[in-house]
Design a protein around this motif. Structure first.
Motif, PDB file in Angstrom:
ATOM      1  N   SER A 111       0.737  -0.861   0.216  1.00 31.86           N
ATOM      2  CA  SER A 111      -0.069  -0.186   0.029  1.00 31.86           C
ATOM      3  C   SER A 111       0.894   1.277   0.069  1.00 31.86           C
ATOM      4  CB  SER A 111      -0.939  -0.051   1.218  1.00 31.86           C
ATOM      5  OG  SER A 111      -0.138   0.181   2.504  1.00 31.86           O
ATOM      6  N   GLU A 113       0.800   3.896   2.023  1.00 34.64           N
ATOM      7  CA  GLU A 113       1.056   4.375   3.365  1.00 34.64           C
ATOM      8  C   GLU A 113       2.201   3.564   3.722  1.00 34.64           C
ATOM      9  OE1 GLU A 113      -0.928   4.788   7.606  1.00 34.64           O
ATOM     10  OE2 GLU A 113      -2.194   4.174   5.959  1.00 34.64           O
ATOM     11  N   SER A 130       1.111   4.680  12.193  1.00 30.99           N
ATOM     12  CA  SER A 130      -0.344   4.615  11.859  1.00 30.99           C
ATOM     13  C   SER A 130      -1.161   4.416  12.718  1.00 30.99           C
ATOM     14  CB  SER A 130      -0.333   3.614  10.632  1.00 30.99           C
ATOM     15  OG  SER A 130      -1.695   3.373  10.150  1.00 30.99           O
ATOM     16  N   THR A 131      -2.495   5.169  12.624  1.00 31.84           N
ATOM     17  CA  THR A 131      -3.510   5.225  13.635  1.00 31.84           C
ATOM     18  C   THR A 131      -4.365   3.871  13.268  1.00 31.84           C
ATOM     19  OG1 THR A 131      -4.985   6.402  11.839  1.00 31.84           O
ATOM     20  CG2 THR A 131      -3.599   7.621  13.511  1.00 31.84           C
ATOM     21  N   ARG A 132      -4.120   3.025  12.227  1.00 28.39           N
ATOM     22  CA  ARG A 132      -4.747   1.904  11.769  1.00 28.39           C
ATOM     23  C   ARG A 132      -4.031   0.671  12.122  1.00 28.39           C
ATOM     24  NH1 ARG A 132      -5.249   0.683   6.961  1.00 28.39           N
ATOM     25  NH2 ARG A 132      -7.367  -0.443   7.157  1.00 28.39           N
ATOM     26  N   ILE A 133      -4.556  -0.282  12.929  1.00 25.64           N
ATOM     27  CA  ILE A 133      -3.684  -1.261  13.223  1.00 25.64           C
ATOM     28  C   ILE A 133      -3.425  -2.406  12.157  1.00 25.64           C
ATOM     29  CG2 ILE A 133      -5.779  -2.779  13.628  1.00 25.64           C
ATOM     30  CD1 ILE A 133      -4.055  -4.060  16.379  1.00 25.64           C
ATOM     31  N   GLU A 134      -4.418  -2.379  11.106  1.00 25.13           N
ATOM     32  CA  GLU A 134      -4.297  -3.181   9.998  1.00 25.13           C
ATOM     33  C   GLU A 134      -3.073  -2.841   9.167  1.00 25.13           C
ATOM     34  OE1 GLU A 134      -8.567  -2.791  11.054  1.00 25.13           O
ATOM     35  OE2 GLU A 134      -6.754  -1.403  10.624  1.00 25.13           O
ATOM     36  N   THR A 135      -2.671  -1.479   9.199  1.00 18.63           N
ATOM     37  CA  THR A 135      -1.453  -0.874   8.638  1.00 18.63           C
ATOM     38  C   THR A 135      -0.242  -1.226   9.353  1.00 18.63           C
ATOM     39  OG1 THR A 135      -2.843   0.946   7.671  1.00 18.63           O
ATOM     40  CG2 THR A 135      -0.312   1.224   7.739  1.00 18.63           C
ATOM     41  N   GLU A 136      -0.248  -1.110  10.475  1.00 19.78           N
ATOM     42  CA  GLU A 136       0.728  -1.444  11.577  1.00 19.78           C
ATOM     43  C   GLU A 136       1.290  -2.848  11.385  1.00 19.78           C
ATOM     44  OE1 GLU A 136       2.649   0.356  13.117  1.00 19.78           O
ATOM     45  OE2 GLU A 136       1.382   2.113  13.868  1.00 19.78           O
ATOM     46  N   LYS A 162      -2.041  -0.712  20.339  1.00 21.85           N
ATOM     47  CA  LYS A 162      -3.368  -0.776  19.701  1.00 21.85           C
ATOM     48  C   LYS A 162      -4.119  -2.211  19.929  1.00 21.85           C
ATOM     49  CE  LYS A 162      -1.825   2.322  16.027  1.00 21.85           C
ATOM     50  NZ  LYS A 162      -0.552   2.767  16.664  1.00 21.85           N
ATOM     51  N   ASN A 167      -9.689  -7.126  19.133  1.00 23.21           N
ATOM     52  CA  ASN A 167      -8.845  -7.262  17.818  1.00 23.21           C
ATOM     53  C   ASN A 167      -7.796  -8.412  18.073  1.00 23.21           C
ATOM     54  OD1 ASN A 167      -6.654  -5.965  19.059  1.00 23.21           O
ATOM     55  ND2 ASN A 167      -7.438  -3.764  18.085  1.00 23.21           N
TER      56      ASN A 167
END
Length: 205
Positions: A111, A113, A130-136, A162, A167
């Protein structure tokens, strides 16, 4: 600017590493630095200054000579920097592979990002979480793939804050799927410390 080969080498060492030379040669290097407009700075400030300079040439693309592409996003980089910082790019761009000749690396599965985070780390040794855990998680997989343990450690540190009851199971499944041992341990430690809360959690029933 008049100088000797020995003084020039010492000056370049100062530019690249921040290490000053003592004695008579050190005085010659300081004179040379003054004539060439090299700002004086303390050793403790050197790494911060270099990171700022590298961040600047990355954003301006000045003297860039290689293109990293991930579909809709392109980042122009500097071969010397990404190759000395990452064995993956060094092997790809220094061999007879197609990327070495074209000076273009396609990373379509990544991606934008994540690519930006990777490149930022290679240039400055830091990255913005990142603010998104999926991205981390994606970045953690990326760090493992590109043989960057320090990058992976920074991702794990950010990811730790996170993980929650909502999750932890899905993150643990991803860690198992991609053999991400550090993230797996993180999830198991969280479950162990949260054992009492798990009993009443609607996410884990």
């Amino acid at each position: 600017v008049a100088t000797t080969s020995r003084s020039l080498k010492a000056f370049l060492r100062l530019v690249y590493t921040g290490e000053a030379t003592s004695g008579e040669l050190g005085g010659e290097v300081m004179r040379l630095a003054s004539e060439l407009g090299l700002p004086h700075q303390q050793q403790k400030d050197f790494h911060s200054a270099v990171a700022n300079h590298l961040r600047g040439i990355l954003s301006s693309s000045r003297f860039s000579d290689v293109l990293l592409n991930c579909g809709e996003s392109d980042i122009r980089c500097h071969r010397a920097i990404i190759c000395c910082r990452c064995e993956f790019f060094d092997a790809m761009l220094s061999s007879g592979m197609r990327e070495g000749a074209s000076q273009e690396v396609s990373l379509e599965e990544m991606s934008p990002e994540c690519l930006q985070s990777l490149v930022s780390f290679l240039y400055t040794d830091s990255t913005t979480p990142s603010t998104r855990i999926e991205t981390e998680i994606e970045i953690s997989i990326l760090a493992d793939r590109f043989w960057l343990p320090t990058f992976a450690e920074s991702c794990i540190s950010s990811l730790a804050s996170k993980i929650g009851l909502d999750n932890v199971v899905s993150v643990l499944e991803i860690a198992e799927k991609y053999s991400l041992g550090a993230i797996r341990r993180l999830c198991l430690e969280f479950l162990l410390l949260s054992s009492s809360a798990i009993v009443f959690s609607p996410y884990l029933r």
